[in-house]
Motif scaffolding. Sequence first.
Motif, short mmCIF file in Angstrom:
data_model
loop_
_atom_site.label_atom_id
_atom_site.label_comp_id
_atom_site.label_asym_id
_atom_site.label_seq_id
_atom_site.Cartn_x
_atom_site.Cartn_y
_atom_site.Cartn_z
N MET A 1 0.97 -1.08 -0.24
CA MET A 1 -0.01 0.07 0.05
C MET A 1 0.90 1.34 -0.47
O MET A 1 2.15 1.22 0.21
CB MET A 1 -1.09 -0.29 1.32
CG MET A 1 -1.84 0.73 1.24
SD MET A 1 -3.09 1.02 -0.45
CE MET A 1 -4.22 1.43 0.23
N SER A 2 0.51 2.12 -1.11
CA SER A 2 1.57 3.11 -1.06
C SER A 2 1.41 4.32 -0.30
O SER A 2 -0.25 4.67 1.07
CB SER A 2 1.37 4.02 -2.88
OG SER A 2 -0.09 4.72 -2.48
N GLN A 3 2.07 5.31 -0.05
CA GLN A 3 1.42 6.34 1.26
C GLN A 3 -0.10 7.67 0.74
O GLN A 3 -0.02 7.37 -0.85
CB GLN A 3 2.47 7.05 1.72
CG GLN A 3 3.31 7.98 0.66
CD GLN A 3 4.36 8.50 0.83
OE1 GLN A 3 4.51 9.06 2.12
NE2 GLN A 3 4.84 9.74 0.24
N THR A 4 -0.29 8.30 1.47
CA THR A 4 -1.24 8.94 1.00
C THR A 4 -1.33 10.11 -0.24
O THR A 4 -0.21 10.19 -0.14
CB THR A 4 -2.12 9.64 2.20
OG1 THR A 4 -1.94 9.08 3.04
CG2 THR A 4 -3.72 10.60 1.67
N GLU A 5 -2.22 9.69 -1.11
CA GLU A 5 -1.88 10.87 -2.58
C GLU A 5 -2.03 12.19 -1.70
O GLU A 5 -3.17 12.23 -1.45
CB GLU A 5 -2.28 10.39 -3.61
CG GLU A 5 -1.78 8.65 -3.90
CD GLU A 5 -0.74 8.84 -4.89
OE1 GLU A 5 -0.33 10.27 -5.61
OE2 GLU A 5 -0.54 8.01 -4.86
N THR B 1 -3.56 13.93 -3.90
CA THR B 1 -5.14 14.62 -4.20
C THR B 1 -6.33 13.72 -2.89
O THR B 1 -7.27 14.52 -2.48
CB THR B 1 -5.27 13.82 -5.41
OG1 THR B 1 -4.43 12.13 -5.10
CG2 THR B 1 -5.37 14.78 -6.16
N GLU B 2 -6.40 12.26 -2.70
CA GLU B 2 -6.59 12.14 -1.20
C GLU B 2 -6.59 12.90 -0.06
O GLU B 2 -7.72 13.26 0.08
CB GLU B 2 -6.10 10.85 -0.71
CG GLU B 2 -6.15 9.38 -2.28
CD GLU B 2 -5.48 8.79 -2.00
OE1 GLU B 2 -5.83 7.56 -2.11
OE2 GLU B 2 -4.51 8.37 -1.23
N LEU B 3 -5.23 13.69 0.62
CA LEU B 3 -5.07 14.65 1.55
C LEU B 3 -6.73 15.69 1.28
O LEU B 3 -7.32 16.05 2.46
CB LEU B 3 -3.90 15.42 1.39
CG LEU B 3 -3.33 14.26 2.60
CD1 LEU B 3 -1.67 14.79 2.97
CD2 LEU B 3 -3.42 13.73 3.48
N GLN C 1 -8.81 15.68 -0.54
CA GLN C 1 -10.51 15.32 -0.62
C GLN C 1 -10.62 15.19 0.57
O GLN C 1 -11.65 15.77 1.45
CB GLN C 1 -10.64 13.88 -1.17
CG GLN C 1 -11.50 13.17 -1.40
CD GLN C 1 -12.79 14.29 -1.63
OE1 GLN C 1 -13.14 14.71 -3.04
NE2 GLN C 1 -14.31 14.44 -0.97
N ALA C 2 -9.28 14.96 1.90
CA ALA C 2 -10.04 13.86 3.35
C ALA C 2 -10.28 15.21 3.98
O ALA C 2 -11.24 14.97 4.31
CB ALA C 2 -8.81 13.38 3.88
#
Lengths: 331, 125
Positions: free
Chosen positions: B1-5, B7-9, B11-12
Amino acid sequence: MTAAALAAALTDNDDSGKGVIHTLKRLSGGANMETWAFDWEVDGETRPLILRRSPIDAVDSDSPLAQLPLTSEAALLPLAAAQGVPVPTVLRVLGEDTDLGPGYIMSREPGEALPGRILADERYAGAREQLAYQCGETLARIHRVAADTVPAAVPNQPLPERLAAQQALLDRYGNASPVHQLALNWLLDNAPEASRHCLLHGDFRNGNLLVDENGLVAVLDWELAHCGDPAEDLGYLCGNVWRFGRSDKPVGGFGDYASLLAGYRAVAGWAPDLDEIHYWEVYCALGWGLVCLTMVDLYRSGADTTLERAAVGRRNSESEMDLLLLLDGRL
Amino acid sequence: MSQTEATELLQAVQSFLRQQVLPQLEGFDAYTTRVAANSLAIVARDYAGRDELNRLDQAAAKRWDLGETAAATKNLSLALKNRSIAVDQPLLDYLRARSLHQLAIDNPRYSGFQQGCERWPGLAP
């Protein structure tokens, strides 16, 4: 800003006894303009009031965000009222030498000013039918105020000077938008010869109009008042940015041109034509772009580091799209 | 599993602001929080749309000899100011395409964006 300072401002030179401030709440604004709503209870009677104050002077006078000194704004309201324009009643003018000033305190009229509600709520369906005509009538009344009777601080610049000031702003902000330059060229090439000159509200649009079920209740936010061609106020009201998503209703998102012009003609005895209104819609769209760029500039300079200023900068592209649509087939 | 992208941060944080912070606020603070969430949405769209915008500028810089891609819009503005460039169909189409792409990033819900897409469907993103 404290309730105690506000109570003191209201009781100065007033023998009616010390009152109490209730439900003091900030409504909106950037760092240089505060609007507060509150209730003032004195001798068992409660009055809904508004305080407007500008504690810091963050904007220079050649900026598109330059506002009238609030003491001059307060002086305009009675002039408009004398012509039959519905406006709040000014209770206290707070000079620069006061704790809260410069600013003023006025009546808080009942009604709705949020464009989203005015355009969508069933409650205002009847008002929407009337509003464009009423806006025409009201603008004609504002325009009865002669340019030579307004406070000296009200700007009174010929159009060529205002267009030159817009070019200076485009240059100052780095000539970043070819669309803005294209639009300014068009405004220079098509500038009308205005035959009339009067007081303009300068920000007469959905959002600054207080509305109830029967339509217009009060005209608010006079800080951009200036003198000029009366067609400007009508074109501004029709700017797409002030239609709040209802592009099919050119007058503020609620009405059509014919109703606006009929209301205007009923009071003034004449009305601008659609080409004149189109010119000022273009002017308004460019003006909105310059306001957006000025807000970014304020943010970057550190003069006003609020999030709202930084975020509005990204609305610049709205003005570009409106300009391209307005100028389609006219270049 | 990669670290958080990134773009995901984005969105979060948007979800956090809208779903957990906003319901507790009202008035000016609620308004500003909505502006904050919207700003993060702009950043996310900018991230996704920037390359296409740059390609438009690059092609324009080449076609009208506007210098470096990054200076293309400024040089075009100055040419328009000096009236040293013809305002023809290709130029207008570039400006329309560019504004449509920029508005798709900044505020795709703006009514002018829908109007522009309908008027110039071949230029819209």
